[in-house]
Design a protein around this motif. Structure first.
Motif, short mmCIF file in Angstrom:
data_model
loop_
_atom_site.label_atom_id
_atom_site.label_comp_id
_atom_site.label_asym_id
_atom_site.label_seq_id
_atom_site.Cartn_x
_atom_site.Cartn_y
_atom_site.Cartn_z
N ALA A 79 0.94 -1.31 -0.20
CA ALA A 79 0.00 0.24 -0.08
C ALA A 79 0.77 1.45 0.18
CB ALA A 79 -0.89 -0.02 1.27
N SER A 119 -7.01 3.63 -6.33
CA SER A 119 -6.22 4.72 -5.36
C SER A 119 -6.45 6.15 -6.17
CB SER A 119 -4.63 4.37 -5.30
OG SER A 119 -4.22 5.61 -4.78
N TYR A 144 3.42 2.70 -8.04
CA TYR A 144 2.42 2.21 -7.26
C TYR A 144 1.21 2.71 -8.13
CZ TYR A 144 -1.24 2.32 -3.71
OH TYR A 144 -2.62 1.94 -3.08
N ASN A 173 -7.61 8.96 1.06
CA ASN A 173 -6.62 8.20 2.23
C ASN A 173 -7.50 7.81 3.42
OD1 ASN A 173 -5.09 10.13 0.73
ND2 ASN A 173 -3.28 9.63 1.93
N VAL A 188 0.17 7.94 7.08
CA VAL A 188 0.67 9.30 7.99
C VAL A 188 -0.26 9.35 9.22
CG1 VAL A 188 -0.77 10.96 6.74
CG2 VAL A 188 1.21 11.52 7.72
N SER A 203 8.23 13.43 11.70
CA SER A 203 8.89 14.08 10.66
C SER A 203 7.72 14.37 9.61
CB SER A 203 9.80 13.21 10.15
OG SER A 203 10.82 12.63 11.09
N PHE A 205 7.21 15.48 5.72
CA PHE A 205 8.07 15.68 4.46
C PHE A 205 7.48 16.62 3.65
CE2 PHE A 205 7.97 10.94 5.46
CZ PHE A 205 9.67 10.89 5.85
N GLN A 210 0.77 20.07 2.30
CA GLN A 210 0.09 19.17 1.29
C GLN A 210 -1.16 18.72 2.10
OE1 GLN A 210 3.08 18.59 3.05
NE2 GLN A 210 3.66 16.43 2.89
N ARG A 212 -4.57 16.16 2.03
CA ARG A 212 -5.47 14.89 1.78
C ARG A 212 -6.82 14.78 2.24
NH1 ARG A 212 -1.27 14.58 -0.34
NH2 ARG A 212 0.36 12.73 -0.61
N ASP A 274 5.62 12.43 -4.36
CA ASP A 274 4.39 12.85 -3.44
C ASP A 274 3.41 13.76 -3.98
OD1 ASP A 274 3.51 12.34 -1.05
OD2 ASP A 274 4.28 14.24 -0.20
C1 UD1 Z 1 -1.95 6.98 0.60
C2 UD1 Z 1 -1.81 5.46 0.95
C3 UD1 Z 1 -1.94 4.71 -0.53
C4 UD1 Z 1 -3.18 5.29 -1.20
C5 UD1 Z 1 -3.22 6.75 -1.26
C6 UD1 Z 1 -4.33 7.46 -1.97
C7 UD1 Z 1 -0.60 4.41 2.74
C8 UD1 Z 1 0.52 3.83 3.35
N1 UD1 Z 1 -0.68 5.14 1.49
O1 UD1 Z 1 -0.90 7.35 -0.01
O2 UD1 Z 1 -1.93 3.48 -0.39
O3 UD1 Z 1 -3.11 4.84 -2.70
O4 UD1 Z 1 -3.04 7.21 -0.12
O5 UD1 Z 1 -4.64 8.56 -1.86
O6 UD1 Z 1 -1.75 4.19 3.42
N2 UD1 Z 1 4.08 11.90 5.64
C9 UD1 Z 1 4.86 12.67 6.29
N3 UD1 Z 1 5.57 12.02 7.35
C10 UD1 Z 1 5.40 10.79 7.62
C11 UD1 Z 1 4.66 9.98 6.67
C12 UD1 Z 1 4.08 10.62 5.74
O7 UD1 Z 1 5.06 13.91 6.26
O8 UD1 Z 1 6.00 10.12 8.66
C13 UD1 Z 1 3.64 12.70 4.32
C14 UD1 Z 1 3.69 12.11 2.93
O9 UD1 Z 1 4.87 12.81 2.45
C15 UD1 Z 1 2.63 12.42 2.14
C16 UD1 Z 1 1.26 12.67 3.36
O10 UD1 Z 1 2.01 12.43 4.46
O11 UD1 Z 1 2.60 13.94 1.86
C17 UD1 Z 1 0.54 11.38 3.19
O12 UD1 Z 1 1.49 9.98 2.97
P1 UD1 Z 1 0.87 8.62 3.11
O13 UD1 Z 1 0.07 8.42 4.37
O14 UD1 Z 1 2.04 7.75 3.01
O15 UD1 Z 1 -0.16 8.50 2.05
P2 UD1 Z 1 0.05 8.76 0.33
O16 UD1 Z 1 1.05 8.93 -0.15
O17 UD1 Z 1 -1.20 9.61 0.31
#
Ligand code: UD1
Ligand code: NAD
Length: 307
Positions: A79, A119, A144, A173, A188, A203, A205, A210, A212, A274
């Motif tokens: 995922a 997705s 992905y 999300n 996240v 952390s 990024f 950004q 969601r 991202d």
């Molecule tokens: C998520 C899903 C993906 C789905 C997509 C649909 C997960 C792991 N990913 O991806 O399966 O297809 O939504 O929209 O469920 N971030 C931080 N710090 C952290 C972790 C993340 O800043 O420690 C940021 C990331 O850079 C990003 C945002 O949080 O900008 C969301 O990240 P993440 O939860 O990994 O989700 P998506 O990449 O949106």
């Protein structure tokens, strides 16, 4: 009673769907390689549940799991978008070959209904500043997203050629209980809430601006049940989101309120590929599905934090 297969059923979304299917009186098979999923997410002592440890990239295993079932919820995939950037070859086996194997096994065994976890990632950055509807141009930025979009195309081919009945959902999300926070690749909300509760540094990024469109897993399961069980199904893909944009900075503020403060927050460079802004236009979903009442972000976070 009908028996359904949930691939990826030991994972976050899958295990929540398994619970709902069992509660509705169905028999359930789960196929999961436990790469992210856990046995402890499943009620293994329930006689209506059968757990098969195996890989969706293995066509024979998939064929055995599919044979004789009434429908499939195909949720198995890596995922994490970032994991696909780091390891495109291995994630392709799960995220694309796995889907093709499911299609082929369904054709072989005459199983028609399949719920597919696509997705919002397939739209890339084309939703900048607007709500994304399903006709928005596709712009997969990562392996992905490419695999998820290719899976949609194959499902449509099997629908036209072999009569499969795909219910394709483009999840935005999803968050909630059982989303595993333990990997840097995790969702996240699971990472931020766990670290906030443990007082560990967080952390972000990029600049945290950004956005969601967060959707609670219980609300999603209500839709997946309809996709699997309803008499008729729309074959057009449907966005699953609430059309609400929440920035990571807003998310952190919410978590801070609920946890009575936040640990130190550090900003690191943005992740490659991202997406900046992701918000669903869900009109098509609303037209075809009975929408659950929305679990608001704060309420969902409360459940997750056990408050
Ligand atoms: C998520 C899903 C993906 C789905 C997509 C649909 C997960 C792991 N990913 O991806 O399966 O297809 O939504 O929209 O469920 N971030 C931080 N710090 C952290 C972790 C993340 O800043 O420690 C940021 C990331 O850079 C990003 C945002 O949080 O900008 C969301 O990240 P993440 O939860 O990994 O989700 P998506 O990449 O949106
Ligand atoms: P998850 O990692 O908790 O669940 C995926 C499950 O699939 C895990 O149990 C994992 O062990 C299993 N799996 C992975 N590769 C496998 C393989 N090759 N063979 C068998 N099992 C395998 O993640 P999740 O958030 O529950 O995601 C479920 C589905 O929804 C995935 O297809 C994901 O891409 C999709 N999706 C999730 C989100 C989200 O925000 N969580 C958004 C859009 C789409």
């Amino acid at each position: 009673m009908a028996e359904f297969l949930v691939t990826g059923g030991a994972g976050f979304i899958g295990s929540n769907l398994v619970d709902a299917l069992l509660a509705a009186g169905h028999n359930v098979r789960v196929l999961d390689n436990l790469s992210m999923g856990k046995r402890s997410n499943l009620p293994l002592d329930n006689p209506h549940l059968r757990f098969i440890e195996g890989d969706v990239a293995d066509a024979e295993v998939v064929a055995q799991a599919v044979a004789g079932c009434a429908g499939v919820a195909h949720l198995a995939a890596v995922a994490s978008v970032q994991a696909s950037v780091d390891d495109p070859v291995s994630t392709h086996q799960s995220n694309f070959i796995g889907t093709l194997n499911v299609c082929e096994a369904m054709r072989q065994h005459g199983v028609r209904r399949v719920v597919y976890a696509s997705s919002a990632a397939i739209y890339g950055n084309n939703g900048e500043g607007v709500a994304i509807d399903e006709a928005t141009a596709k712009a997969p930025l990562t392996p992905y997203a490419s695999d998820k979009l290719a899976g949609e195309h194959y499902l449509d081919f099997y629908r036209r050629q072999h009569g499969l009945e795909p219910a394709v959902f483009r999840f935005f999300n999803i968050f909630g209980p059982r989303q595993d926070p333990s990997s840097p690749y995790s969702g996240v909300i699971s990472i931020f809430t766990q670290r906030a509760q443990q007082g560990l540094p967080i952390s972000v990024f990029g600049d945290g601006e950004q956005t969601r469109d967060f959707f609670y897993v219980g609300d999603l399961v209500a839709l997946l049940m309809q996709g699997l069980l309803s008499e008729q199904v729309v074959s057009d893909p449907l966005n699953v989101g609430w059309s609400q944009a929440v920035s990571l900075n807003q998310l952190l503020a919410e978590i801070g309120v609920l946890c009575g403060g936040l640990p130190p927050v550090t900003h690191l460079p943005a992740r490659a590929g991202d997406i900046r802004h992701s918000r669903a236009d869900n009109a098509r979903l609303q037209a075809h599905y009975h929408m659950p009442e929305q679990t608001p972000l704060r309420e969902g976070l409360r459940q997750l934090l056990g408050l």
